[in-house]
Design a protein around this motif. Structure first.
Motif, PDB file in Angstrom:
ATOM      1  N   LEU A 337       0.953  -1.190   0.126  1.00 25.90           N
ATOM      2  CA  LEU A 337      -0.044  -0.131   0.027  1.00 25.90           C
ATOM      3  C   LEU A 337       0.881   1.309   0.007  1.00 25.90           C
ATOM      4  O   LEU A 337       0.624   2.195  -0.663  1.00 25.90           O
ATOM      5  CB  LEU A 337      -1.014  -0.006   1.166  1.00 25.90           C
ATOM      6  N   ARG A 338       2.055   1.026   0.705  1.00 24.28           N
ATOM      7  CA  ARG A 338       3.086   2.409   0.898  1.00 24.28           C
ATOM      8  C   ARG A 338       3.457   2.624  -0.446  1.00 24.28           C
ATOM      9  O   ARG A 338       3.602   3.833  -0.927  1.00 24.28           O
ATOM     10  CB  ARG A 338       3.904   2.198   1.950  1.00 24.28           C
ATOM     11  N   GLN A 339       3.828   1.505  -1.061  1.00 14.74           N
ATOM     12  CA  GLN A 339       4.494   1.604  -2.306  1.00 14.74           C
ATOM     13  C   GLN A 339       3.715   2.116  -3.290  1.00 14.74           C
ATOM     14  O   GLN A 339       3.942   3.052  -4.147  1.00 14.74           O
ATOM     15  CB  GLN A 339       5.346   0.481  -2.707  1.00 14.74           C
ATOM     16  N   ALA A 340       2.156   1.659  -3.438  1.00 14.60           N
ATOM     17  CA  ALA A 340       1.378   2.131  -4.557  1.00 14.60           C
ATOM     18  C   ALA A 340       1.034   3.408  -4.361  1.00 14.60           C
ATOM     19  O   ALA A 340       0.934   4.269  -5.294  1.00 14.60           O
ATOM     20  CB  ALA A 340       0.162   1.076  -4.108  1.00 14.60           C
ATOM     21  N   VAL A 341       0.970   4.057  -3.034  1.00 15.16           N
ATOM     22  CA  VAL A 341       0.595   5.368  -2.830  1.00 15.16           C
ATOM     23  C   VAL A 341       1.843   6.275  -3.297  1.00 15.16           C
ATOM     24  O   VAL A 341       1.559   7.164  -4.046  1.00 15.16           O
ATOM     25  CB  VAL A 341       0.470   5.839  -1.324  1.00 15.16           C
ATOM     26  N   ARG A 342       3.019   5.929  -2.944  1.00 15.27           N
ATOM     27  CA  ARG A 342       3.998   6.500  -3.602  1.00 15.27           C
ATOM     28  C   ARG A 342       4.190   6.467  -4.962  1.00 15.27           C
ATOM     29  O   ARG A 342       4.539   7.671  -5.578  1.00 15.27           O
ATOM     30  CB  ARG A 342       5.485   5.834  -3.103  1.00 15.27           C
ATOM     31  N   ASP A 343       3.751   5.510  -5.803  1.00 13.67           N
ATOM     32  CA  ASP A 343       3.877   5.366  -7.223  1.00 13.67           C
ATOM     33  C   ASP A 343       2.579   6.041  -7.780  1.00 13.67           C
ATOM     34  O   ASP A 343       3.031   6.588  -9.036  1.00 13.67           O
ATOM     35  CB  ASP A 343       3.850   3.918  -7.467  1.00 13.67           C
ATOM     36  N   TYR A 375     -11.875  -2.492   4.857  1.00 16.47           N
ATOM     37  CA  TYR A 375     -11.530  -3.721   4.023  1.00 16.47           C
ATOM     38  C   TYR A 375     -11.321  -4.968   4.782  1.00 16.47           C
ATOM     39  O   TYR A 375     -10.385  -4.787   5.539  1.00 16.47           O
ATOM     40  CB  TYR A 375     -10.751  -3.382   2.968  1.00 16.47           C
ATOM     41  N   GLY A 376     -11.823  -5.904   4.511  1.00 17.95           N
ATOM     42  CA  GLY A 376     -11.372  -7.264   5.165  1.00 17.95           C
ATOM     43  C   GLY A 376     -10.752  -8.320   4.130  1.00 17.95           C
ATOM     44  O   GLY A 376     -11.107  -8.195   3.086  1.00 17.95           O
ATOM     45  N   ASP A 377     -10.069  -8.952   4.876  1.00 25.95           N
ATOM     46  CA  ASP A 377      -9.263 -10.290   3.881  1.00 25.95           C
ATOM     47  C   ASP A 377      -8.481  -9.499   2.640  1.00 25.95           C
ATOM     48  O   ASP A 377      -8.738 -10.141   1.739  1.00 25.95           O
ATOM     49  CB  ASP A 377     -10.454 -11.338   3.363  1.00 25.95           C
ATOM     50  N   VAL A 378      -7.747  -8.596   3.131  1.00 25.57           N
ATOM     51  CA  VAL A 378      -6.998  -8.040   1.899  1.00 25.57           C
ATOM     52  C   VAL A 378      -5.765  -8.512   1.546  1.00 25.57           C
ATOM     53  O   VAL A 378      -4.945  -9.028   2.473  1.00 25.57           O
ATOM     54  CB  VAL A 378      -6.717  -6.304   2.281  1.00 25.57           C
ATOM     55  N   THR A 383      -4.104  -4.377  -3.236  1.00 28.22           N
ATOM     56  CA  THR A 383      -3.647  -2.979  -2.755  1.00 28.22           C
ATOM     57  C   THR A 383      -3.597  -2.043  -3.976  1.00 28.22           C
ATOM     58  O   THR A 383      -4.002  -0.854  -3.830  1.00 28.22           O
ATOM     59  CB  THR A 383      -2.266  -3.071  -2.401  1.00 28.22           C
ATOM     60  N   ASP A 384      -3.471  -2.315  -5.014  1.00 27.99           N
ATOM     61  CA  ASP A 384      -3.372  -1.495  -6.259  1.00 27.99           C
ATOM     62  C   ASP A 384      -4.938  -0.909  -6.410  1.00 27.99           C
ATOM     63  O   ASP A 384      -5.254   0.216  -6.857  1.00 27.99           O
ATOM     64  CB  ASP A 384      -2.977  -2.292  -7.597  1.00 27.99           C
ATOM     65  N   ARG A 385      -6.076  -1.936  -6.231  1.00 29.82           N
ATOM     66  CA  ARG A 385      -7.424  -1.747  -6.535  1.00 29.82           C
ATOM     67  C   ARG A 385      -7.547  -0.295  -5.392  1.00 29.82           C
ATOM     68  O   ARG A 385      -8.461   0.409  -5.513  1.00 29.82           O
ATOM     69  CB  ARG A 385      -8.217  -2.685  -6.476  1.00 29.82           C
ATOM     70  N   ILE A 386      -7.273  -0.712  -4.191  1.00 32.90           N
ATOM     71  CA  ILE A 386      -7.609   0.316  -3.220  1.00 32.90           C
ATOM     72  C   ILE A 386      -6.921   1.571  -3.278  1.00 32.90           C
ATOM     73  O   ILE A 386      -7.479   2.826  -3.168  1.00 32.90           O
ATOM     74  CB  ILE A 386      -7.031  -0.173  -1.771  1.00 32.90           C
ATOM     75  N   VAL A 387      -5.870   1.502  -3.793  1.00 39.55           N
ATOM     76  CA  VAL A 387      -4.994   2.751  -4.102  1.00 39.55           C
ATOM     77  C   VAL A 387      -5.576   3.511  -5.362  1.00 39.55           C
ATOM     78  O   VAL A 387      -6.440   4.600  -5.267  1.00 39.55           O
ATOM     79  CB  VAL A 387      -3.598   2.841  -4.155  1.00 39.55           C
ATOM     80  N   GLY A 388      -5.915   2.978  -6.460  1.00 35.59           N
ATOM     81  CA  GLY A 388      -6.258   3.494  -7.732  1.00 35.59           C
ATOM     82  C   GLY A 388      -7.788   3.693  -7.652  1.00 35.59           C
ATOM     83  O   GLY A 388      -8.200   4.774  -8.292  1.00 35.59           O
ATOM     84  N   GLU A 389      -8.702   2.921  -7.157  1.00 35.34           N
ATOM     85  CA  GLU A 389     -10.005   3.196  -7.158  1.00 35.34           C
ATOM     86  C   GLU A 389     -10.449   4.220  -5.850  1.00 35.34           C
ATOM     87  O   GLU A 389     -11.210   5.104  -6.116  1.00 35.34           O
ATOM     88  CB  GLU A 389     -10.819   1.954  -7.151  1.00 35.34           C
ATOM     89  N   HIS A 390      -9.953   3.619  -4.700  1.00 36.22           N
ATOM     90  CA  HIS A 390     -10.603   4.608  -3.447  1.00 36.22           C
ATOM     91  C   HIS A 390      -9.984   5.450  -3.236  1.00 36.22           C
ATOM     92  O   HIS A 390     -10.400   6.736  -3.126  1.00 36.22           O
ATOM     93  CB  HIS A 390     -10.696   3.311  -2.296  1.00 36.22           C
ATOM     94  N   LEU A 391      -8.779   5.490  -3.046  1.00 36.00           N
ATOM     95  CA  LEU A 391      -7.789   6.474  -2.626  1.00 36.00           C
ATOM     96  C   LEU A 391      -7.675   7.729  -3.664  1.00 36.00           C
ATOM     97  O   LEU A 391      -7.536   8.963  -3.092  1.00 36.00           O
ATOM     98  CB  LEU A 391      -6.319   6.231  -2.019  1.00 36.00           C
ATOM     99  N   THR A 392      -7.580   7.222  -4.912  1.00 38.58           N
ATOM    100  CA  THR A 392      -7.229   8.449  -5.772  1.00 38.58           C
ATOM    101  C   THR A 392      -8.644   8.631  -6.354  1.00 38.58           C
ATOM    102  O   THR A 392      -8.898   9.852  -6.827  1.00 38.58           O
ATOM    103  CB  THR A 392      -6.596   7.665  -7.037  1.00 38.58           C
ATOM    104  N   ASP A 393      -9.596   7.819  -6.795  1.00 38.95           N
ATOM    105  CA  ASP A 393     -10.701   8.262  -7.417  1.00 38.95           C
ATOM    106  C   ASP A 393     -12.053   8.269  -6.689  1.00 38.95           C
ATOM    107  O   ASP A 393     -13.207   8.419  -6.969  1.00 38.95           O
ATOM    108  CB  ASP A 393     -11.076   7.343  -8.727  1.00 38.95           C
TER     109      ASP A 393
END
Length: 405
Positions: A337-343, A375-378, A383-393
């Motif tokens: 998650l940290r890496q995906a946020v940085r990227d 989110y459960g059972d992650v 992680t890419d979906r959480i960052v790309g869809e939720h955190l970004t969009d």
């Protein structure tokens, strides 16, 4: 315990934790208190800050972990509100997980202590001298003005402190009031006191630093003095770096290192269902509010008018790394998650580890705030979906949702 001389590690140190301010003068007061406490205790004392100043609690503990085997955290906080109950304990739990060889003791807030009453009495006497009044011959009213909190426990302690200041000291009355957040406000209290027509009103800002809020107290008191010429009113000085505070810090240090800390759990809104605060009950929710404390203070343009403003990320992501979640792969999820946020090109988010979220067996658990989505059972691949869809969009990843708060 490992022999300190053989390892180059000292036995013990103290970390004095202040809130932190954009005004360096306030931060220097915390450092001055730390230096005084070091002289008093005869052990190393460092200062750290929750926000707005450096070093952070995490960085300070990391530095001390290399040179001491035991650390006692002492709070430079007047009352037990969210910083004492949530923010600092979360940082300590994270530090315990990251520094296995370091024993960390957590103290409590300054609270109601005889030394604090002595300081307040002296502050009131100084104002009386400036006004040319004597509480034995004149009707002197004192207003104790706290900052104000969303925690009823902390607000109640202001009222208790006011009553203790009244007892046996010859004041006509002592009232509790607040700068904001809760009632009664200082302006309301002063207006009500005008009806009693005392000879003098002494306003005591119950704060450590001398900053925006204490100036606000002075300004409101001056306005009252001008509006009601038949009452002399003047505001006193804050607590500052009075040496008697060191007595309280020393007591809190001794309590923490001897495992005798007592908190007011019977009236803690995170422990019991107080009227009007029922939704705050629950350790996991309290902890997450601590992790997302900065999000409760949106960026503000006028720093001078709002001393509690800070630059906050749009999202705060907490990843449970307690035992069962860790065994299910939480550390790898955290790092991905940290890496995906940085990227990500446009992702304003902060990712931190948390202690148990109370969903053991359903993890790894990932909580996104201020949205209140868990989110459960992650898995790592999620992680890419959480960052790309939720955190970004701002689109919730529905198939991963465990619960929403």
């Amino acid at each position: 315990m490992t022999d300190a001389a053989a390892t180059g590690v000292d036995d013990e140190a103290v970390l004095l934790v202040g809130h932190g301010s954009r005004r360096e003068k306030s931060n220097e007061q915390v450092r001055e208190l730390a230096a005084g406490l070091e002289s008093r205790l005869g052990v190393p004392v460092d200062a750290a800050f929750l926000e707005l100043a450096k070093p952070s609690i995490e960085d300070a503990i990391a530095d001390l972990a290399t040179v001491v085997s035991e650390l006692t955290v002492v709070h430079c906080s007047l009352f037990a509100a969210s910083h004492v109950k949530n923010d600092v304990p979360v940082s300590i739990e994270q530090a315990r997980a990251e520094h296995d060889g370091l024993a960390i003791n957590n103290g409590r807030h300054l609270g109601i202590h005889p030394a604090m009453l002595e300081v307040l009495d002296d502050r009131a006497a100084a104002v009386e001298r400036d006004l040319g009044v004597d509480r034995e011959d004149d009707e002197v009213t004192v207003v104790l003005c706290g900052r104000g909190s969303s925690d009823p426990d902390a607000n109640a302690d202001v009222h208790k402190l006011a009553r203790l200041l009244y007892e046996g000291r010859g004041f006509d009355r002592v009232e509790a009031s607040f700068v904001g957040v809760t009632e009664p406000t200082l302006e309301e209290t002063l207006h009500d006191l005008s009806k009693h027509r005392p000879d003098a009103v002494v306003v005591l800002p119950y704060m450590l630093g001398d900053g925006v809020l204490t100036q606000r107290v002075r300004d409101w008191t001056a306005d009252f003095d001008e509006d009601y010429p038949y009452v002399d009113a003047l505001a006193g000085d804050p607590l500052g770096t009075d040496s008697r505070l060191l007595d309280v810090f020393a007591d809190r240090w001794q309590e923490a290192r001897t495992d005798s800390v007592e908190m007011s759990c019977d009236t803690c809104k995170y422990k019991v269902g107080l009227e009007g605060y029922e939704e705050d009950v629950g350790g996991a929710r309290a902890m997450l509010r601590a992790l997302t404390h900065q999000e409760s203070h949106a960026d503000r343009d006028d720093v001078d008018d709002e001393p509690h403003s800070h630059d906050a990320p749009a999202k705060h992501v907490a990843v449970c790394t307690n035992r069962t979640c860790a065994e299910a792969g939480a550390p790898a999820v955290l790092e991905r998650l940290r890496q995906a946020v940085r990227d990500a090109d446009d992702c304003d988010a902060r990712v931190t580890r948390s202690s148990c979220l109370g969903r053991c067996g359903d993890g790894p658990m990932v909580a996104v705030y201020p949205d209140g989505v868990w989110y459960g059972d992650v898995a790592e691949d999620d992680t890419d979906r959480i960052v790309g869809e939720h955190l970004t969009d701002d689109r919730i990843v529905s198939d991963l949702v465990d619960q929403t708060l």
